[in-house]
Write a protein that holds these residues in place. Sequence first.
Motif, PDB file in Angstrom:
ATOM      1  N   ALA A 129       0.801  -1.226   0.000  1.00  0.00           N
ATOM      2  CA  ALA A 129       0.000   0.000   0.000  1.00  0.00           C
ATOM      3  C   ALA A 129       0.837   1.282   0.000  1.00  0.00           C
ATOM      4  N   PRO A 130       1.996   1.349   0.719  1.00  0.00           N
ATOM      5  CA  PRO A 130       2.779   2.580   0.664  1.00  0.00           C
ATOM      6  C   PRO A 130       3.293   2.945  -0.734  1.00  0.00           C
ATOM      7  N   ASP A 131       3.307   1.974  -1.664  1.00  0.00           N
ATOM      8  CA  ASP A 131       3.784   2.228  -3.033  1.00  0.00           C
ATOM      9  C   ASP A 131       2.683   2.717  -3.966  1.00  0.00           C
ATOM     10  N   VAL A 132       1.445   2.799  -3.478  1.00  0.00           N
ATOM     11  CA  VAL A 132       0.312   3.222  -4.312  1.00  0.00           C
ATOM     12  C   VAL A 132       0.281   4.740  -4.410  1.00  0.00           C
ATOM     13  N   ARG A 133       0.020   5.235  -5.614  1.00  0.00           N
ATOM     14  CA  ARG A 133      -0.034   6.679  -5.869  1.00  0.00           C
ATOM     15  C   ARG A 133      -1.397   7.061  -6.450  1.00  0.00           C
ATOM     16  N   VAL A 134      -1.757   8.321  -6.287  1.00  0.00           N
ATOM     17  CA  VAL A 134      -2.981   8.844  -6.899  1.00  0.00           C
ATOM     18  C   VAL A 134      -2.852   8.668  -8.418  1.00  0.00           C
ATOM     19  N   GLY A 135      -3.911   8.167  -9.035  1.00  0.00           N
ATOM     20  CA  GLY A 135      -3.905   7.910 -10.480  1.00  0.00           C
ATOM     21  C   GLY A 135      -3.720   6.442 -10.818  1.00  0.00           C
ATOM     22  N   ASP A 136      -3.173   5.651  -9.879  1.00  0.00           N
ATOM     23  CA  ASP A 136      -3.033   4.211 -10.126  1.00  0.00           C
ATOM     24  C   ASP A 136      -4.414   3.570 -10.224  1.00  0.00           C
ATOM     25  N   VAL A 137      -4.522   2.550 -11.055  1.00  0.00           N
ATOM     26  CA  VAL A 137      -5.735   1.734 -11.092  1.00  0.00           C
ATOM     27  C   VAL A 137      -5.419   0.485 -10.286  1.00  0.00           C
ATOM     28  N   VAL A 174      -8.015   8.076  -6.107  1.00  0.00           N
ATOM     29  CA  VAL A 174      -8.168   9.537  -6.162  1.00  0.00           C
ATOM     30  C   VAL A 174      -7.602  10.215  -4.915  1.00  0.00           C
ATOM     31  N   ALA A 175      -7.342   9.428  -3.855  1.00  0.00           N
ATOM     32  CA  ALA A 175      -6.728   9.985  -2.637  1.00  0.00           C
ATOM     33  C   ALA A 175      -6.077   8.861  -1.846  1.00  0.00           C
ATOM     34  N   VAL A 176      -4.915   9.185  -1.238  1.00  0.00           N
ATOM     35  CA  VAL A 176      -4.196   8.237  -0.382  1.00  0.00           C
ATOM     36  C   VAL A 176      -3.933   8.924   0.949  1.00  0.00           C
ATOM     37  N   SER A 224       1.920   1.845   9.988  1.00  0.00           N
ATOM     38  CA  SER A 224       2.777   2.422   8.940  1.00  0.00           C
ATOM     39  C   SER A 224       2.637   1.740   7.588  1.00  0.00           C
ATOM     40  N   GLU A 225       2.342   0.438   7.562  1.00  0.00           N
ATOM     41  CA  GLU A 225       2.223  -0.256   6.268  1.00  0.00           C
ATOM     42  C   GLU A 225       0.805  -0.229   5.702  1.00  0.00           C
ATOM     43  N   GLU A 226      -0.100   0.471   6.342  1.00  0.00           N
ATOM     44  CA  GLU A 226      -1.487   0.550   5.884  1.00  0.00           C
ATOM     45  C   GLU A 226      -1.780   1.924   5.282  1.00  0.00           C
ATOM     46  N   ARG A 227      -2.676   1.955   4.305  1.00  0.00           N
ATOM     47  CA  ARG A 227      -3.137   3.202   3.702  1.00  0.00           C
ATOM     48  C   ARG A 227      -4.653   3.159   3.552  1.00  0.00           C
ATOM     49  N   LEU A 228      -5.264   4.341   3.602  1.00  0.00           N
ATOM     50  CA  LEU A 228      -6.690   4.487   3.306  1.00  0.00           C
ATOM     51  C   LEU A 228      -6.798   5.027   1.884  1.00  0.00           C
ATOM     52  N   GLN A 266      -2.002  -4.123   1.201  1.00  0.00           N
ATOM     53  CA  GLN A 266      -1.538  -4.587  -0.104  1.00  0.00           C
ATOM     54  C   GLN A 266      -2.700  -4.518  -1.083  1.00  0.00           C
ATOM     55  N   VAL A 267      -2.401  -4.144  -2.331  1.00  0.00           N
ATOM     56  CA  VAL A 267      -3.418  -4.072  -3.384  1.00  0.00           C
ATOM     57  C   VAL A 267      -2.852  -4.666  -4.663  1.00  0.00           C
TER      58      VAL A 267
END
Length: 194
Positions: free
Chosen positions: A87-95, A112-114, A120-124, A144-145
């Motif tokens: 998840a920390p590697d995910v950026r806005v715009g990724d599908v 559209v938002a991270v 620390s290893e989790e993202r919304l 992870q996604v």
Amino acid sequence: MSTLDAAPRTRREATAEAPKAARSRLRRRMHILGDLLLWVTASAGVLFAVLAVLTMLMGFRVMLFATGSMSPTIPAGSAALVALVDAPDVRVGDVVTVDRGEGSLPVTHRVVAVEPGAVSEERLLTLRGDANAENDPTPYAVSQVGRVVTSVPGVASTIAALGRPTVLAPLGVAAAGFVVWGLWPRKRERGEGR
């Protein structure tokens, strides 16, 4: 050379040779068709082997799209190759593809938002389908996604059908038949290989 050797063939001789020539042409065409089918089968086998290696060893998955929520980027009926990422590697715009829990199908939408998560290893992640006017109702808490690497439109139904035993078993038998046919020793034509 005698005049007898140079004499034109009789109609009977020419008529007798015509079926032999036709059979020879038909055999050549069947060999070409067999070689073509063997190459197509081998190419499909290599493609499926590469996909199997990607999915088993490198964490890739194949996702099939039943809805058009990602149209026009990924229309309904598409298949996508998805790589697992933290998840920390995910950026806005990724599908990305997000699992929604037991009993629910995953969702694949654009980020559209991270925002930081509880650890620390989790993202919304806030997601929205390209064809949707609004964001998904709630953010997804993920560690992870699956990130979409590439997609191919119009192949989802074919891939889904290939996974059914009623389709897979006959295809396996047919592929084995093509391989045996392609590798079966052939009689050499006269004059061939001299």
